[in-house]
Design an enzyme around this catalytic site. Structure first.
Site, PDB file in Angstrom:
ATOM      1  N   HIS A   1       0.856  -1.275   0.123  1.00  0.00           N
ATOM      2  CA  HIS A   1       0.070  -0.099   0.048  1.00  0.00           C
ATOM      3  C   HIS A   1       0.870   1.259   0.152  1.00  0.00           C
ATOM      4  O   HIS A   1       0.438   2.460   0.303  1.00  0.00           O
ATOM      5  CB  HIS A   1      -0.958   0.128   0.954  1.00  0.00           C
ATOM      6  CG  HIS A   1      -2.092  -0.846   1.097  1.00  0.00           C
ATOM      7  ND1 HIS A   1      -2.883  -1.200   0.091  1.00  0.00           N
ATOM      8  CD2 HIS A   1      -2.522  -1.878   2.237  1.00  0.00           C
ATOM      9  CE1 HIS A   1      -3.685  -2.173   0.550  1.00  0.00           C
ATOM     10  NE2 HIS A   1      -3.401  -2.642   1.632  1.00  0.00           N
TER      11      HIS A   1
ATOM     12  N   ASP B   1      -3.088 -11.156  -1.822  1.00  0.00           N
ATOM     13  CA  ASP B   1      -3.549 -10.529  -0.862  1.00  0.00           C
ATOM     14  C   ASP B   1      -5.229 -10.095  -0.793  1.00  0.00           C
ATOM     15  O   ASP B   1      -5.492  -9.905  -2.010  1.00  0.00           O
ATOM     16  CB  ASP B   1      -2.717  -9.269  -0.192  1.00  0.00           C
ATOM     17  CG  ASP B   1      -3.192  -8.671   0.965  1.00  0.00           C
ATOM     18  OD1 ASP B   1      -2.408  -9.097   1.892  1.00  0.00           O
ATOM     19  OD2 ASP B   1      -4.100  -7.935   1.165  1.00  0.00           O
TER      20      ASP B   1
ATOM     21  N   HIS C   1      -6.271  -7.329  -0.334  1.00  0.00           N
ATOM     22  CA  HIS C   1      -6.500  -5.990  -0.651  1.00  0.00           C
ATOM     23  C   HIS C   1      -5.648  -5.728  -1.832  1.00  0.00           C
ATOM     24  O   HIS C   1      -4.781  -5.961  -2.221  1.00  0.00           O
ATOM     25  CB  HIS C   1      -6.139  -5.134   0.656  1.00  0.00           C
ATOM     26  CG  HIS C   1      -6.631  -5.197   1.764  1.00  0.00           C
ATOM     27  ND1 HIS C   1      -6.405  -6.227   2.780  1.00  0.00           N
ATOM     28  CD2 HIS C   1      -7.989  -5.044   1.999  1.00  0.00           C
ATOM     29  CE1 HIS C   1      -7.315  -6.307   3.803  1.00  0.00           C
ATOM     30  NE2 HIS C   1      -8.391  -5.775   3.557  1.00  0.00           N
TER      31      HIS C   1
HETATM   32 ZN   LIG Z   1      -4.314  -7.236   3.013  1.00  0.00          ZN
END
Ligand SMILES: [Zn+2]
Length: 249
Positions: A100, A137, A139
């Site tokens: 991220h 993952d 996300h």
């Molecule tokens: Zn995640």
């Protein structure tokens, strides 16, 4: 198969779920005795500068404990990628996670983009020009996707969320890929049926690992490495990582 690990990865550097006490131990105790563990060096500031702005680096530096932890994690990614280039598959049992983190901002328990730092270093050394990143993952790895936009380093995460469709999408995509120098995996385990995503079974991670292994042998002489991203249920995290490594080795 080598596992990159450092005792300092057990240090709690923040109050988020990725930094929680006991998380790394839950994985390391499943892997110990099965794999050789190697200790990395921290990434240097030059390593970070290949993908991050000075202002982002400085913002993390204001918290010395966090900066140390994030540099050691990125250093683990660099070592994992280096081993993979020598055709030794590897897994970075590292934290904090990284997918991220964009060039100049971060969120989601991530501080430096580990996989990007590792691939950018190989690219600058002209060891690779093309790389494929699979992210499984729960996300979306917005940071990795942003950093490598318009580059020969391709970021891919399946769009289907349902279990069978998710696995099929990975399989189909890896079958069509042909021209890469290395395969890298953002390996998050928060999509497991007993974790936040409530979707994948433990054996699915073995299946994904095997897909990556087979694809790497077809495309890039077996060069492959994976880095830990998410995964928060300590009770199942270790066996999920182990299943993935059984497939990947
Ligand atoms: Zn995640």
């Amino acid at each position: 198969m080598k596992v990159i690990y450092h005792p300092d990865y057990q240090k709690v550097y923040a109050s988020d779920p990725a930094a929680e006490a006991g998380r790394m131990e839950a994985i390391s105790k499943e892997l110990e005795g099965h794999y050789d563990f190697l200790e990395p060096e921290p990434a240097s500031e030059d390593d970070l500068r290949r993908v991050h702005t000075q202002s982002h680096i400085d913002s993390i530096k204001r918290n010395p404990l966090l900066y140390q932890a994030a540099c050691l994690s990125a250093g683990g990614a660099i070592l994992a990628a280096k081993l993979a280039m020598g055709k030794e598959p590897s897994f970075g049992l590292i934290r904090p996670p990284g997918h991220h983190v964009s060039a100049d901002h971060c969120w989601g328990f991530c501080f430096f983009n580990n996989i990007a730092v590792a691939l950018a270093k190989l690219k600058e050394a002209k060891e690779i020009s093309r790389a494929f990143i699979l992210d499984f993952d729960l996300h979306f790895g917005d940071g990795t996707s942003n950093i490598f936009e318009d580059s020969q380093i391709v970021y891919f995460q399946p769009g289907v969320e349902e279990r069978q469709g998710f696995l099929k999408e990975i399989e189909a995509r890896l079958e069509t890929e042909k021209e890469y120098h290395i395969l890298a995996v953002s390996a998050g385990f928060d999509r497991h049926e007993e974790d936040w995503g409530r979707a994948l079974k433990t054996d699915d991670y073995r299946f994904i690992g095997k897909l990556v292994k087979d694809a790497s042998q077809n495309i890039c002489q077996g060069r492959r490495f994976a880095l830990l991203e998410g995964g928060y249920n300590h009770r199942v995290l270790g066996k999920n990582v182990k299943a993935f490594l059984v497939g990947l080795e």
